[in-house]
Design a protein around this motif. Sequence first.
Motif, PDB file in Angstrom:
ATOM      1  N   VAL A 168       0.834  -1.204   0.000  1.00 39.78           N
ATOM      2  CA  VAL A 168       0.000   0.000   0.000  1.00 39.78           C
ATOM      3  C   VAL A 168       0.866   1.250   0.000  1.00 39.78           C
ATOM      4  N   VAL A 169       0.255   2.360  -0.405  1.00 37.43           N
ATOM      5  CA  VAL A 169       0.944   3.653  -0.375  1.00 37.43           C
ATOM      6  C   VAL A 169       0.820   4.310   0.989  1.00 37.43           C
ATOM      7  N   TRP A 170      -0.095   3.830   1.806  1.00 39.04           N
ATOM      8  CA  TRP A 170      -0.434   4.513   3.045  1.00 39.04           C
ATOM      9  C   TRP A 170       0.599   4.305   4.132  1.00 39.04           C
ATOM     10  N   SER A 171       0.627   5.254   5.056  1.00 37.90           N
ATOM     11  CA  SER A 171       1.464   5.156   6.254  1.00 37.90           C
ATOM     12  C   SER A 171       0.688   5.809   7.395  1.00 37.90           C
ATOM     13  N   GLY A 172       1.253   5.770   8.596  1.00 39.48           N
ATOM     14  CA  GLY A 172       0.644   6.444   9.733  1.00 39.48           C
ATOM     15  C   GLY A 172      -0.761   5.967  10.019  1.00 39.48           C
ATOM     16  N   ALA A 173      -1.671   6.940  10.257  1.00 35.32           N
ATOM     17  CA  ALA A 173      -3.039   6.607  10.640  1.00 35.32           C
ATOM     18  C   ALA A 173      -3.768   5.857   9.533  1.00 35.32           C
ATOM     19  N   GLU A 174      -3.524   6.237   8.271  1.00 37.82           N
ATOM     20  CA  GLU A 174      -4.189   5.541   7.163  1.00 37.82           C
ATOM     21  C   GLU A 174      -3.795   4.069   7.136  1.00 37.82           C
ATOM     22  N   LEU A 175      -2.519   3.791   7.358  1.00 36.65           N
ATOM     23  CA  LEU A 175      -2.047   2.408   7.371  1.00 36.65           C
ATOM     24  C   LEU A 175      -2.719   1.620   8.491  1.00 36.65           C
ATOM     25  N   GLU A 176      -2.814   2.217   9.660  1.00 40.44           N
ATOM     26  CA  GLU A 176      -3.438   1.524  10.790  1.00 40.44           C
ATOM     27  C   GLU A 176      -4.917   1.276  10.538  1.00 40.44           C
ATOM     28  N   ARG A 177      -5.599   2.257   9.942  1.00 36.29           N
ATOM     29  CA  ARG A 177      -7.023   2.076   9.653  1.00 36.29           C
ATOM     30  C   ARG A 177      -7.230   0.949   8.632  1.00 36.29           C
ATOM     31  N   PHE A 178      -6.351   0.865   7.620  1.00 45.57           N
ATOM     32  CA  PHE A 178      -6.509  -0.193   6.621  1.00 45.57           C
ATOM     33  C   PHE A 178      -6.243  -1.565   7.239  1.00 45.57           C
TER      34      PHE A 178
ATOM     35  N   ASN B 234       5.309   6.481  -0.828  1.00 52.67           N
ATOM     36  CA  ASN B 234       4.855   7.216  -2.007  1.00 52.67           C
ATOM     37  C   ASN B 234       5.434   6.680  -3.308  1.00 52.67           C
ATOM     38  N   ASP B 235       6.625   6.108  -3.270  1.00 52.90           N
ATOM     39  CA  ASP B 235       7.256   5.614  -4.502  1.00 52.90           C
ATOM     40  C   ASP B 235       6.931   4.138  -4.692  1.00 52.90           C
ATOM     41  N   ILE B 236       5.649   3.811  -4.615  1.00 53.98           N
ATOM     42  CA  ILE B 236       5.230   2.413  -4.698  1.00 53.98           C
ATOM     43  C   ILE B 236       5.526   1.828  -6.068  1.00 53.98           C
ATOM     44  N   ASP B 237       5.547   2.655  -7.100  1.00 54.65           N
ATOM     45  CA  ASP B 237       5.858   2.151  -8.438  1.00 54.65           C
ATOM     46  C   ASP B 237       7.259   1.542  -8.473  1.00 54.65           C
ATOM     47  N   ALA B 238       8.252   2.277  -7.943  1.00 53.05           N
ATOM     48  CA  ALA B 238       9.614   1.744  -7.929  1.00 53.05           C
ATOM     49  C   ALA B 238       9.704   0.495  -7.050  1.00 53.05           C
ATOM     50  N   PHE B 239       8.977   0.495  -5.939  1.00 52.06           N
ATOM     51  CA  PHE B 239       8.950  -0.665  -5.050  1.00 52.06           C
ATOM     52  C   PHE B 239       8.422  -1.895  -5.790  1.00 52.06           C
ATOM     53  N   LEU B 240       7.313  -1.731  -6.520  1.00 53.61           N
ATOM     54  CA  LEU B 240       6.707  -2.864  -7.215  1.00 53.61           C
ATOM     55  C   LEU B 240       7.561  -3.333  -8.383  1.00 53.61           C
ATOM     56  N   ARG B 241       8.246  -2.409  -9.044  1.00 53.76           N
ATOM     57  CA  ARG B 241       9.162  -2.819 -10.113  1.00 53.76           C
ATOM     58  C   ARG B 241      10.292  -3.674  -9.547  1.00 53.76           C
ATOM     59  N   ALA B 242      10.821  -3.264  -8.396  1.00 55.45           N
ATOM     60  CA  ALA B 242      11.896  -4.040  -7.772  1.00 55.45           C
ATOM     61  C   ALA B 242      11.396  -5.418  -7.359  1.00 55.45           C
ATOM     62  N   ARG B 243      10.202  -5.484  -6.815  1.00 54.75           N
ATOM     63  CA  ARG B 243       9.643  -6.774  -6.415  1.00 54.75           C
ATOM     64  C   ARG B 243       9.382  -7.664  -7.633  1.00 54.75           C
ATOM     65  N   HIS B 244       8.921  -7.049  -8.730  1.00 56.55           N
ATOM     66  CA  HIS B 244       8.680  -7.834  -9.948  1.00 56.55           C
ATOM     67  C   HIS B 244       9.982  -8.433 -10.473  1.00 56.55           C
ATOM     68  N   LEU B 245      11.041  -7.621 -10.493  1.00 58.04           N
ATOM     69  CA  LEU B 245      12.339  -8.121 -10.963  1.00 58.04           C
ATOM     70  C   LEU B 245      12.863  -9.232 -10.064  1.00 58.04           C
ATOM     71  N   ALA B 246      12.544  -9.153  -8.771  1.00 64.07           N
ATOM     72  CA  ALA B 246      12.989 -10.177  -7.828  1.00 64.07           C
ATOM     73  C   ALA B 246      12.089 -11.411  -7.839  1.00 64.07           C
ATOM     74  N   GLY B 247      10.981 -11.339  -8.593  1.00 66.50           N
ATOM     75  CA  GLY B 247      10.052 -12.459  -8.626  1.00 66.50           C
ATOM     76  C   GLY B 247       9.227 -12.594  -7.364  1.00 66.50           C
ATOM     77  N   THR B 248       9.040 -11.500  -6.636  1.00 71.58           N
ATOM     78  CA  THR B 248       8.324 -11.545  -5.355  1.00 71.58           C
ATOM     79  C   THR B 248       7.191 -10.526  -5.313  1.00 71.58           C
ATOM     80  N   SER B 249       6.487 -10.355  -6.419  1.00 76.16           N
ATOM     81  CA  SER B 249       5.379  -9.402  -6.427  1.00 76.16           C
ATOM     82  C   SER B 249       4.360  -9.767  -5.356  1.00 76.16           C
ATOM     83  N   PRO B 250       3.769  -8.769  -4.696  1.00 72.00           N
ATOM     84  CA  PRO B 250       2.710  -9.067  -3.729  1.00 72.00           C
ATOM     85  C   PRO B 250       1.469  -9.584  -4.451  1.00 72.00           C
ATOM     86  N   ASP B 251       0.498 -10.037  -3.689  1.00 71.44           N
ATOM     87  CA  ASP B 251      -0.753 -10.488  -4.294  1.00 71.44           C
ATOM     88  C   ASP B 251      -1.600  -9.308  -4.755  1.00 71.44           C
ATOM     89  N   VAL B 252      -1.573  -8.250  -3.970  1.00 69.04           N
ATOM     90  CA  VAL B 252      -2.415  -7.078  -4.202  1.00 69.04           C
ATOM     91  C   VAL B 252      -1.586  -5.832  -3.987  1.00 69.04           C
TER      92      VAL B 252
END
Length: 423
Positions: free
Chosen positions: A36-46, A64-82
């Motif tokens: 998720v992109v959220w942190s702080g209170a939003e993260l806790e609520r989710f 906030n830079d979730i795009d770069a995070f997901l690209r790195a996970r894709h290259l590592a073969g460890t993409s999240p489910d959602v």
Amino acid sequence: MTGGLRRRTLLRAAVAGTATAATGCSGGERAVQVAVVWSGAELERFREVVAGYPAPVQVVSAGNDIDAFLRARHLAGTSPDVAILPRPGLVTEYAERGWLSPLTPAAGYAVPGDLGDLLTVGGQRVGVWVKAAHKSLFWHLPTVLPQPPTSWDELVALTRRLGARARRGLGPAPLAIGAADGWVLTDWFENVLADVAPDGYDALAGPDADWQGAPVRDALDRLAEIWSVDGAFPGGARRALLTQYEESVIQVVRARRAAMVFEGDFVDDVVHRFQRDSAGPSTFRFPGTRPGGGPLIVGGDVAVAFAGADAGVELVRWLTDAAAFRPWLRAGGYLSPNIIVPLDSYADPVRRRLAGEMRTADTPRFDLSDRLPGPFTGSDGVGIWRMMQDFFSDVTSGVPAAEAVRRATGQLAAAARTAGGGR
């Protein structure tokens, strides 16, 4: 942050995600992993929301830079489910790469206008809205500004009047603005554009967008009209370019250095942390020039499931049920994109009203910069965010409006061509 540091941070996040994915289970059942992109209170609520899901869910905050995070996970073969993404442009990009699974929302899921079409690629729905943002609001303290403007001309006249008083030391500046965050300036631009050229608004998200056409020029002219007012901002325009979004809110609700600030419903998170007393600010819609009120710009966060993640598809479907976000609705600070959610579900009276506005607006329009392709969207201080900062700098430093508009439209058109998003 330097590029090297960002890459090291993302690599550590990808490695951490691999490890937690392997261990994120309960009683031998593998947890569904959500980035998720959220942190702080939003993260806790989710996390409180997914605690109600009938299977274990692990939530990873990618920032906030979730795009770069997901690209790195894709290259590592460890993409999240959602993943929960902050803009629909990423949904289209990921779908075209074959990264995403088709989705079917729960019965009774509906969103305003044609917002659902933004998440359909090749005739298949590949994303669903799970959180909305109302981005056509001004915030003010009634004790400082008892009578808010009701039209664009009134807003400009008020800015000039209060600006003249502020220059003489007789009161606060009229406007706080977090111009150090380019997205604040694009939100201004989008509201004005949707008002002066509603038909041209959506066209700018397409491949044949004309960034040097009359709609863009007219919108920039209007922004120049108000931003160039002498005394408009606390500390002057140069200080405004160093002011971040949160500080701009503080200038109104705590420091009382400005009479009003424009931004979305999420302003109240800053208000709750920094207001002086229990008498919080009031809001009014971004004033327009057309009958029936001003424009309504909405933003939002999108849930997607990655290819092959059947458990992720099921979780996303569950998130579209009108009851799924009930814990967040009760806690406050949440605006649902689902117009089936009963208005009396909102414990937060401000968002209850805003949810009603989203349902009755003639044509709500989605945040334009979040729909633009590639780097043109404005992340990391490039693209439209930076160009709007250049324009703000020009019109507040004495560059004639016509010249500032010419420079800005030239930059925008060049960036659009490079990104494959217009001319």
